[in-house]
Design a protein around this motif. Sequence first.
Motif, PDB file in Angstrom:
ATOM      1  N   LYS A  39       0.827  -1.193   0.000  1.00 32.32           N
ATOM      2  CA  LYS A  39       0.000   0.000   0.000  1.00 32.32           C
ATOM      3  C   LYS A  39       0.869   1.253   0.000  1.00 32.32           C
ATOM      4  O   LYS A  39       2.013   1.225   0.451  1.00 32.32           O
ATOM      5  CB  LYS A  39      -0.893   0.025   1.245  1.00 32.32           C
ATOM      6  CG  LYS A  39      -1.766  -1.195   1.415  1.00 32.32           C
ATOM      7  CD  LYS A  39      -2.512  -1.174   2.722  1.00 32.32           C
ATOM      8  CE  LYS A  39      -1.620  -1.369   3.931  1.00 32.32           C
ATOM      9  NZ  LYS A  39      -1.077  -2.726   4.038  1.00 32.32           N
ATOM     10  N   CYS A  41       1.606   4.138   1.979  1.00 35.61           N
ATOM     11  CA  CYS A  41       1.275   4.392   3.385  1.00 35.61           C
ATOM     12  C   CYS A  41       2.290   5.271   4.102  1.00 35.61           C
ATOM     13  O   CYS A  41       2.263   5.370   5.325  1.00 35.61           O
ATOM     14  CB  CYS A  41       1.107   3.073   4.128  1.00 35.61           C
ATOM     15  SG  CYS A  41       2.572   2.008   4.091  1.00 35.61           S
ATOM     16  N   SER A 187      -8.513  -5.448   1.157  1.00 27.69           N
ATOM     17  CA  SER A 187      -8.661  -4.187   0.440  1.00 27.69           C
ATOM     18  C   SER A 187     -10.094  -3.677   0.550  1.00 27.69           C
ATOM     19  O   SER A 187     -10.328  -2.481   0.753  1.00 27.69           O
ATOM     20  CB  SER A 187      -8.272  -4.382  -1.030  1.00 27.69           C
ATOM     21  OG  SER A 187      -8.398  -3.182  -1.749  1.00 27.69           O
ATOM     22  N   ARG A 190     -10.587  -2.302   4.097  1.00 25.81           N
ATOM     23  CA  ARG A 190      -9.899  -1.015   4.300  1.00 25.81           C
ATOM     24  C   ARG A 190     -10.547   0.109   3.512  1.00 25.81           C
ATOM     25  O   ARG A 190     -10.500   1.262   3.910  1.00 25.81           O
ATOM     26  CB  ARG A 190      -8.433  -1.115   3.853  1.00 25.81           C
ATOM     27  CG  ARG A 190      -7.504  -1.829   4.785  1.00 25.81           C
ATOM     28  CD  ARG A 190      -6.049  -1.576   4.379  1.00 25.81           C
ATOM     29  NE  ARG A 190      -5.796  -1.940   2.995  1.00 25.81           N
ATOM     30  CZ  ARG A 190      -5.377  -3.131   2.580  1.00 25.81           C
ATOM     31  NH1 ARG A 190      -5.166  -4.092   3.462  1.00 25.81           N
ATOM     32  NH2 ARG A 190      -5.167  -3.376   1.302  1.00 25.81           N
ATOM     33  N   ASP A 192      -9.661   0.547   0.106  1.00 25.17           N
ATOM     34  CA  ASP A 192      -8.756   0.959  -0.967  1.00 25.17           C
ATOM     35  C   ASP A 192      -8.879   0.009  -2.157  1.00 25.17           C
ATOM     36  O   ASP A 192      -7.899  -0.409  -2.759  1.00 25.17           O
ATOM     37  CB  ASP A 192      -7.302   1.058  -0.478  1.00 25.17           C
ATOM     38  CG  ASP A 192      -6.761  -0.257   0.071  1.00 25.17           C
ATOM     39  OD1 ASP A 192      -7.578  -1.167   0.344  1.00 25.17           O
ATOM     40  OD2 ASP A 192      -5.545  -0.376   0.237  1.00 25.17           O
ATOM     41  N   SER A 194      -9.499  -1.300  -5.848  1.00 28.11           N
ATOM     42  CA  SER A 194      -9.220  -0.790  -7.198  1.00 28.11           C
ATOM     43  C   SER A 194      -8.960  -1.985  -8.109  1.00 28.11           C
ATOM     44  O   SER A 194      -8.867  -3.124  -7.652  1.00 28.11           O
ATOM     45  CB  SER A 194      -7.998   0.140  -7.197  1.00 28.11           C
ATOM     46  OG  SER A 194      -6.800  -0.613  -7.050  1.00 28.11           O
ATOM     47  N   ILE A 206      -6.134   6.225  -3.249  1.00 26.43           N
ATOM     48  CA  ILE A 206      -6.421   5.138  -2.318  1.00 26.43           C
ATOM     49  C   ILE A 206      -5.258   4.915  -1.352  1.00 26.43           C
ATOM     50  O   ILE A 206      -5.152   3.856  -0.737  1.00 26.43           O
ATOM     51  CB  ILE A 206      -6.741   3.828  -3.072  1.00 26.43           C
ATOM     52  CG1 ILE A 206      -5.632   3.482  -4.070  1.00 26.43           C
ATOM     53  CG2 ILE A 206      -8.074   3.919  -3.781  1.00 26.43           C
ATOM     54  CD1 ILE A 206      -5.782   2.123  -4.707  1.00 26.43           C
ATOM     55  N   SER A 207      -4.378   5.899  -1.216  1.00 25.44           N
ATOM     56  CA  SER A 207      -3.272   5.768  -0.275  1.00 25.44           C
ATOM     57  C   SER A 207      -3.797   5.927   1.147  1.00 25.44           C
ATOM     58  O   SER A 207      -4.808   6.590   1.389  1.00 25.44           O
ATOM     59  CB  SER A 207      -2.196   6.825  -0.554  1.00 25.44           C
ATOM     60  OG  SER A 207      -2.698   8.126  -0.315  1.00 25.44           O
ATOM     61  N   LEU A 208      -3.120   5.298   2.091  1.00 25.90           N
ATOM     62  CA  LEU A 208      -3.485   5.441   3.497  1.00 25.90           C
ATOM     63  C   LEU A 208      -2.741   6.630   4.060  1.00 25.90           C
ATOM     64  O   LEU A 208      -1.510   6.628   4.140  1.00 25.90           O
ATOM     65  CB  LEU A 208      -3.132   4.164   4.265  1.00 25.90           C
ATOM     66  CG  LEU A 208      -3.846   2.890   3.795  1.00 25.90           C
ATOM     67  CD1 LEU A 208      -3.390   1.696   4.621  1.00 25.90           C
ATOM     68  CD2 LEU A 208      -5.354   3.049   3.875  1.00 25.90           C
ATOM     69  N   GLY A 216      -6.239  10.945  -0.298  1.00 28.95           N
ATOM     70  CA  GLY A 216      -6.225   9.523  -0.005  1.00 28.95           C
ATOM     71  C   GLY A 216      -7.253   9.161   1.057  1.00 28.95           C
ATOM     72  O   GLY A 216      -8.241   9.870   1.278  1.00 28.95           O
ATOM     73  N   ILE A 217      -7.020   8.045   1.728  1.00 25.51           N
ATOM     74  CA  ILE A 217      -7.935   7.527   2.738  1.00 25.51           C
ATOM     75  C   ILE A 217      -7.313   7.762   4.112  1.00 25.51           C
ATOM     76  O   ILE A 217      -6.241   7.244   4.418  1.00 25.51           O
ATOM     77  CB  ILE A 217      -8.181   6.029   2.517  1.00 25.51           C
ATOM     78  CG1 ILE A 217      -8.801   5.788   1.130  1.00 25.51           C
ATOM     79  CG2 ILE A 217      -9.081   5.457   3.607  1.00 25.51           C
ATOM     80  CD1 ILE A 217      -8.815   4.336   0.718  1.00 25.51           C
ATOM     81  N   MET A 430     -15.784   2.877  -3.287  1.00 28.79           N
ATOM     82  CA  MET A 430     -14.329   2.968  -3.279  1.00 28.79           C
ATOM     83  C   MET A 430     -13.749   2.864  -4.684  1.00 28.79           C
ATOM     84  O   MET A 430     -12.840   3.608  -5.054  1.00 28.79           O
ATOM     85  CB  MET A 430     -13.732   1.866  -2.387  1.00 28.79           C
ATOM     86  CG  MET A 430     -14.057   2.044  -0.925  1.00 28.79           C
ATOM     87  SD  MET A 430     -13.541   3.664  -0.313  1.00 28.79           S
ATOM     88  CE  MET A 430     -14.349   3.687   1.269  1.00 28.79           C
TER      89      MET A 430
END
Length: 605
Positions: A39, A41, A187, A190, A192, A194, A206-208, A216-217, A430
């Motif tokens: 991910k 992150c 996924s 969480r 994210d 895709s 969709i990055s944490l 992002g998230i 998402m």
Amino acid sequence: MSSSKKLGNEPLIKSYSISQMYSLYAAKKLIVNRQYQRKLCWTIEEKRNFIDTVMNNLPVPMFLFAENAGGELEVIDGMQRLDAICSLIEQKYSLKSGFFNLETMPDTINLMRQGHLKQKGGTISADICRNIANYPLPVSIFSYEDSSQIEEAFKRINSTGRHLSLQELRQVGVNSKFSELVRTLSSQARGDVSKDILKLNEMSNISLSNHRLQYGIYTGKVFWVSNEIIDAGLLRGSRDEEIVAFIIANMILNDGERAAYTSETLNKYYGYDPNPLSTRAPLEMTTIENAVDRVTRSIIEKKFNTVFSVIKEVLTQNRISFKNCIYNKSPESRSIKDLAFPFQSVFMAIHNLIFKENLSSVNYDLFYRNLQGIGNELFTAESLSELRLVAKMNTKISFVMGKIRPAFSKSSVEDPAVDDWTMQCTNIIMKSRTEQNLYDFKIGLVTFGENKINKNGINKIIKTLTAINNLGPNKVGYVIVGIADNERAAIEFEKQYSTSYQSVDNSFIVGIDAEAKSVNQSIDRYTHSIKEYIKTHNSITEEYRTHILQNMFTPLFYGKQLIVFKTNYSEPVMYDNKLHERLFSDVNEVSPSQYTSIYKRFFRS
């Protein structure tokens, strides 16, 4: 893989300036395969630390790419660093001294003129930005014959794992059915979700991210963290995937096949060995692969998402975290930082009641009351480590089942409260962040202040469905009615109908319930009116009308009724004798000269 087998052609070693690398990024030539890439992150501190290394002209590790036949570069090593560079340039975060000066690179100057980038205030000095832009990145590029060579390269590069968690190392280069299930369901949980192959440009969606990165998230809103099951640090280390892996194993393995819930057991399920040259497949890996085949992936996903939806529903309805629910806000629970085992116990108790005892109807009020405080004595800090043992875990699961069983009963019909639509809708929301072409959301079909369904709104939905469909075969698209585009619209809806909306994963669920009431119709009558209008719609063929009606349903999502339209028709569809195509959120009419290209997508000679 034998050490004598070549992984690819001899790699090309060269230097790319950051400006050149950003040119590739802006041209969308950098791609990421999420089947094995970790991910995004990095925290803002980690991004800034890397940029500080660049600014001080200190050496950075090599970036490794695999070049495909289309000239795209697949990122094998260096994704977090590339994102740190490109997201700085694109104004997604700043250094303490300010934002990157867009006037210092040709590409960013052009993107500003085109309106794609906008300079944020308080810039770093132009000289420093030019030095950053000119910094030489060490790059290695190799070509390959098949994807297994990329996976093997990634596995070997990361085998030492200094910066990867053990769970991330397990996933590296593993292409088993079990590992794919864990990756997919994790996924989804969480948020994210895709497609597997993404442009690097899309990964930031969709990055944490922590609260200081405005894209992002946000990790604080991810299910596992917001429910205090694990913290953000454990999430970044993929502890959530370990939880999912153990739950799947518990769901599908027979009595006597389950081993202790330990790291060593997970290593065997994944076939992970610290030695990248090892080819040994443990018996446990074969056992769990056979179990996936026996139960089937679709059934496992269905059951997992059903139980997960029940848990999310009860916690969301009562506005409480999992931790505060099972410990009833007990002060003693503050020292407990990892609730993986208590969560697994509750999850498996629900799973067994629904799927083994066929108690599929849920009384959520009673379920919540029976779940409250269940951990105060059952899951004490001193006893949690014992749950690594299968027998101890089974005892806890049985206790939880007995406690919550009164809230579950048999149902003569399929109960929407225990189907997996909560997760399906969440996944659609998402996916819309990275595949906008395939999804559209409508707040409703009644104009504020009027007491009738807006037929033009239905026309737009049908037209949008044809445009999504025409993107090509094997594409599945959705239009969902009952979701607002933004919070401002949801607030306006709330004022208009004196009803509340539900915020879920940065989306705003209003439902169609209030609209139906405003036109003096039940939900059934409201949807019947829409179906009757579609049946007589003459802008599309009778076959496509049938396709729409057969793929129209009304699930319950966080207590709100939605209308979902799904399209995956096998050939191009005209609307009013014209072809249309979806581009981002727009529906564009296709020029007749381009009709052939649309038809070629579906009918290849």
